[in-house]
Design a protein around this motif. Structure first.
Motif, PDB file in Angstrom:
ATOM      1  N   THR A   1       8.217  -6.313  -9.181  1.00 31.44           N
ATOM      2  CA  THR A   1       7.082  -6.152  -7.973  1.00 31.44           C
ATOM      3  C   THR A   1       6.087  -5.662  -8.243  1.00 31.44           C
ATOM      4  O   THR A   1       5.020  -6.279  -8.430  1.00 31.44           O
ATOM      5  N   LEU A   2       6.448  -4.025  -9.014  1.00 27.00           N
ATOM      6  CA  LEU A   2       5.168  -3.435  -9.384  1.00 27.00           C
ATOM      7  C   LEU A   2       4.179  -4.422 -10.448  1.00 27.00           C
ATOM      8  O   LEU A   2       3.187  -4.737 -11.171  1.00 27.00           O
TER       9      LEU A   2
ATOM     10  N   SER B   1       3.509  -5.537   0.785  1.00 18.89           N
ATOM     11  CA  SER B   1       4.469  -6.594  -0.332  1.00 18.89           C
ATOM     12  C   SER B   1       5.644  -6.766   0.080  1.00 18.89           C
ATOM     13  O   SER B   1       5.823  -6.110   0.776  1.00 18.89           O
TER      14      SER B   1
ATOM     15  N   LEU C   1      -2.264  -4.536 -14.717  1.00 15.78           N
ATOM     16  CA  LEU C   1      -1.777  -3.793 -13.187  1.00 15.78           C
ATOM     17  C   LEU C   1      -2.949  -2.718 -12.818  1.00 15.78           C
ATOM     18  O   LEU C   1      -3.435  -3.107 -11.766  1.00 15.78           O
TER      19      LEU C   1
ATOM     20  N   LEU D   1       7.098   1.263 -16.769  1.00 17.01           N
ATOM     21  CA  LEU D   1       7.335   1.794 -15.601  1.00 17.01           C
ATOM     22  C   LEU D   1       9.441   2.039 -15.632  1.00 17.01           C
ATOM     23  O   LEU D   1       9.715   2.818 -14.960  1.00 17.01           O
TER      24      LEU D   1
ATOM     25  N   ASP E   1       1.845  -7.371 -10.889  1.00 15.61           N
ATOM     26  CA  ASP E   1       0.199  -6.961 -10.399  1.00 15.61           C
ATOM     27  C   ASP E   1      -0.072  -6.955 -12.310  1.00 15.61           C
ATOM     28  O   ASP E   1      -0.867  -7.366 -12.500  1.00 15.61           O
TER      29      ASP E   1
ATOM     30  N   GLU F   1       1.876   6.845  -8.006  1.00 15.31           N
ATOM     31  CA  GLU F   1       1.181   6.431  -7.050  1.00 15.31           C
ATOM     32  C   GLU F   1       0.314   7.443  -6.779  1.00 15.31           C
ATOM     33  O   GLU F   1      -0.877   6.796  -7.131  1.00 15.31           O
TER      34      GLU F   1
ATOM     35  N   TYR G   1       8.300   7.735  -6.888  1.00 11.83           N
ATOM     36  CA  TYR G   1       7.047   6.598  -6.285  1.00 11.83           C
ATOM     37  C   TYR G   1       6.110   7.566  -5.607  1.00 11.83           C
ATOM     38  O   TYR G   1       4.954   6.848  -6.214  1.00 11.83           O
TER      39      TYR G   1
ATOM     40  N   LYS H   1      10.584  -2.214 -10.328  1.00 12.83           N
ATOM     41  CA  LYS H   1      10.023  -2.634 -11.479  1.00 12.83           C
ATOM     42  C   LYS H   1       9.382  -4.127 -11.266  1.00 12.83           C
ATOM     43  O   LYS H   1       8.582  -3.788 -11.690  1.00 12.83           O
TER      44      LYS H   1
END
Length: 581
Positions: free
Chosen positions: A248-249, A126, A270, A236, A252, A168, A164, A246
């Motif tokens: 970028t995530l 990404s 997502l 987020l 999805d 994950e 992060y 935020k």
């Protein structure tokens, strides 16, 4: 995925007046006639199973001993997972373009690697360049090396860099808990408590995946419930503070959905896109060597190696009364005990079978499915790699690590995504959300030497333009020019590199690939159209109101994304029913 999409397998446009081959319905018992289609096999007058639209279910049916035929509408196999040479010398994954969600069991069961499938993983995966008043502008590069990814995030927030890995892990635990639900039909609630004691005990066994998921989530269940039901922006905001991360995530969570990051339930989308894996790595996405059509070819090889017959281009199918077969475009009638439809629920139940054979309430629910799509896919042939202000190209013009990524443009913040969504309710946004991929970076054979194929997955675009206007050539080109102008802001010189382009608006995606409303999932992935309710309540287990007719495409549980789960699950249900015929 951002944009990887459930663009798999379909028959054609939803509106009967736009069904290009003029298929007809027949209500009389199938006649014993033969037709010829393709050079490799001769169409038989009778099969145990007929599959409308390509996919993995034919291989599973044939492996179980059912004589199976596949009827594909287009000249090329694979529904929307196809490779097409739109510009001479350039091979595009014309619709779907990334792979991750395909179930691991399917790789193994069908021996896809032996049949030629090769997937090219991406790392990093990404890249989000920014437009900002500094030289050079910053960018966010995410990959599988956690330390390097944290270093990238720390440009914007040390707090986010520390959070992060925990984020994950949190999402990973949820994926592992829900994963078994993908590989089994939803619980048949109508059957619970019915039948003999033995039958009731068997029915209770269907609850096992659901109970396992709940137990795996344990005390964290309320937090995971929030992920499924809340806007992704809320989730987020709980974890992070930096807008580029935020946004970028969040891509999805809205990809392929007519939804904003502020839309409740967007968190599930997502989650859907991080449920896959490549080569044992959870959440990884990759390119298929040779384009997405190579995946469809490998699946077709797995089916034909077991004896299935596959027919493309000249063969068109419609249902016979009682789903005892199909009638082809040329009038040929083919008997079949089972029919499995990889087409959308709308095409299957509103076009290919007479309405009087279906319950009125069922038909009404199919008509009411939300199939709105924000997607316009643009395939571009270029004579050089784009050079981004935030990461200029090397002097030799060779690809850099970020060129293999999903490149997110107009993603500086979540509010920018929301603005593009709200503007699309009236007109096309001047700053649409763009996911740019360059598969030829890892697969040079897709383009002539020095050149590249570029995939642009963009949103938000409405199916019908302001004032009720349709998408004509002028509107298509005007929108594509807007997208290219945006790319030019990030990568000056991009427009001058363009050799040719292929613009697919929501109506084009419906017309060519049979995606209802252009929806890449055959219907929204909102909570009211998932699990028990996909496609509609009481019919989520792949069987339809017509005995012997099954829904096995993206419109069935668990949804789309070149996942294969619906086809594999439906085939197993159909095989079980066949053995009880």
């Amino acid at each position: 995925m951002a944009g990887r999409c459930g663009l798999r397998g379909a028959l054609g446009p939803r509106c009967p007046s736009r069904w290009p081959q003029g298929c007809r319905l027949s209500l009389r018992p199938p006649a014993a006639r033969l037709a010829h289609a393709g050079a490799a096999a001769q169409l038989q007058q009778e099969y145990d199973a007929v599959v409308i639209g390509a996919g993995n279910r034919a291989a599973y049916l044939q492996r179980a001993g059912l004589r199976t035929a596949v009827l594909e509408r287009r000249h090329v196999l694979g529904g929307a997972a196809v490779t097409e040479e739109i510009v001479p010398g350039f091979k595009f994954s014309r619709a779907s373009y990334l792979l991750s969600l395909l179930r691991p069991q399917i790789y193994a069961d069908l021996e896809l690697q032996r049949h030629g499938l090769r997937v090219l993983p991406r790392d990093p995966y990404s890249f989000t360049p920014l437009l900002e008043d500094r030289s050079p502008p910053r960018s966010l590069l995410l990959g599988h090396d956690m330390a390097q990814t944290q270093q990238q995030i720390a440009q914007f927030s040390q707090k986010d860099a520390q959070a992060y890995p925990e984020y994950e892990a949190f999402m990973g635990r949820m994926v592992l808990a829900l994963d078994p639900l993908l590989d089994a039909p939803p619980v048949d609630t109508a059957a619970l408590g019915k039948g003999s004691l033995l039958q009731q005990l068997r029915n209770l066994q269907t609850l096992k995946p659901l109970l396992q998921a709940g137990l795996a989530l344990g005390r964290q269940l309320p937090h995971y419930y929030e992920v499924l039901t809340a806007p992704i922006s809320k989730i987020l905001d709980h974890w992070f503070e930096s807008e580029p991360l935020k946004a970028t995530l969040a891509t999805d969570a809205v990809i392929g959905a007519m939804a904003s990051p502020h839309t409740p339930g967007s968190g599930y989308v997502l989650l859907h896109h991080v449920m896959g894996e490549l080569e044992g790595r959870r959440g990884a996405w990759g390119y298929v060597a040779g384009g997405m059509g190579a995946l469809s070819h490998a699946i077709a090889q797995a089916a034909t190696a077991r004896g299935a017959h596959i027919f493309a281009d000249k063969v068109r199918g419609v249902w016979e009364r009682g789903a005892r077969g199909v009638v082809l475009q040329d009038g040929t009638e083919v008997r079949s005990k089972l029919v499995l439809s990889n087409a959308s629920p709308q095409i299957t139940f509103l076009e290919l079978i007479p309405q009087e054979q279906l319950p009125e309430d069922f038909v009404q629910r199919i008509r009411q499915l939300d199939t709105r799509s924000p997607v316009t896919k643009i395939n571009v042939a270029v004579d050089r790699l784009p050079s981004f202000l935030a990461a200029p190209n090397a002097h030799d013009g060779q690809p850099l690590p970020h060129h293999q990524c999903s490149i997110h443009l107009n993603c500086e913040g979540i509010q920018l995504l929301h603005q593009a969504f709200t503007e699309a309710l009236v007109y096309c946004s001047p700053r649409p959300m763009i996911e740019l991929c360059i598969p030829s970076v890892l697969d040079p054979g897709l383009a002539p030497p020095g050149c590249h194929v570029v995939s642009l997955f963009t949103q938000y675009t409405p199916s019908v333009l302001a004032g009720g206007r349709c998408w004509d050539e002028q509107a298509r080109n005007a929108y594509a020019d807007t997208v290219f102008d945006c790319i030019e802001d990030y990568a000056p010189g991009f427009k001058a590199s363009v050799i040719g382009r292929d613009i697919l608006t929501p109506p084009d995606l419906e017309r060519i690939f049979g995606l209802p409303g252009g929806n890449i999932f055959h219907g929204g992935m909102s909570l009211d159209q998932l699990y028990f309710a996909r496609p509609v309540p009481s019919y989520s287990g792949y069987r339809s109101p017509v005995p012997g007719l099954y829904l096995c495409g993206s419109g069935a549980h668990p949804g789309g994304g070149v996942m294969g789960a619906a086809g594999r699950n439906a085939a197993q249900v159909a095989i079980k029913d066949f053995r009880h015929l």
